[in-house]
Motif scaffolding. Structure first.
Motif: not given
Length: 222
Positions: A152-155, A158-161, A179-181, A212-217
């Protein structure tokens, strides 16, 4: 040289020999390092390349030799593009002493600026492209300390970034998609795209950018 009018028929007429040469050459290569591409996809890439080069084939010379050259050159490119471009810089460094040793730093480590840059930018891709046996993969997964991870903390992190990196409109689409599918079809309707095809294309481009952005983060945080 091949006649442009008969080139396609000529290609199809030699398809059995083409497939034979492809299979023969694929068998000589350690293609497990290209584990991001299936065997059938590799064959398809080779057939496409041969077809593109077909007009350059000199009919006065043996077809087998020419096919082998085209196939080998394409396999070299596939191997380079899918594995070697992510390899450690140590492999081409004069200070590399083999294994995990470096004649400058003793052990290969992030003390080296080039290696540190590789860890930040390419190690993730290198590890993804490097194949392991099923047994090793299971050991690797079971040895990971998933119990210590607060998902939950990691997600939330990630959302904040992503919120910092994406525009408000793009972030809204990210929330809808992941998130809402909400389906792409419904998003297109929500955004009132006049051209459905153009809307789908823009959403697909955004999805690629988000991945791509998520991978970099993830790489930066690991």
């Amino acid at each position: 040289m091949a006649n442009s009018d008969s080139g396609s028929d000529d290609f199809c007429g030699n398809i059995d020999q083409i497939n034979k040469i492809i299979n023969l050459n694929i068998g000589k290569w350690k293609l497990k390092i290209i584990n991001s591409i299936s065997h059938d996809d590799i064959k398809q890439e080779l057939l496409i390349q041969i077809h593109r080069q077909w007009e350059k084939y000199d009919r006065s010379k043996p077809l087998g030799n020419w096919l082998s050259t085209v196939v080998c050159n394409k396999l070299i490119n596939l191997t380079r593009d899918n594995f070697y471009k992510f390899s450690k810089p140590c492999l081409s460094c004069p200070k590399f002493a083999g294994g995990s040793l470096c004649s400058l730093y003793g052990e290969i480590s992030s003390e080296c600026g080039l290696y540190r840059k590789w860890e930040l930018e390419k190690k993730f891709h290198h590890d993804c492209a490097l194949p392991v046996t099923i047994e090793d993969h299971q050991d690797e997964i079971h040895s990971m300390p998933f119990g210590d991870i607060n998902f939950d903390e990691q997600i939330a992190n990630l959302k904040d970034k992503l919120k910092e990196k994406l525009s408000l409109a793009d972030y809204k689409i990210f929330v809808w998609l992941y998130l809402e599918n909400i389906t792409e079809e419904d998003i297109i309707k929500l955004l009132n795209y006049k051209n459905e095809r153009q809307g789908r294309k823009q959403i697909n481009n955004l999805k690629q950018s988000i991945v791509s952005l998520v991978k970099k983060i993830i790489i930066q945080n690991s």
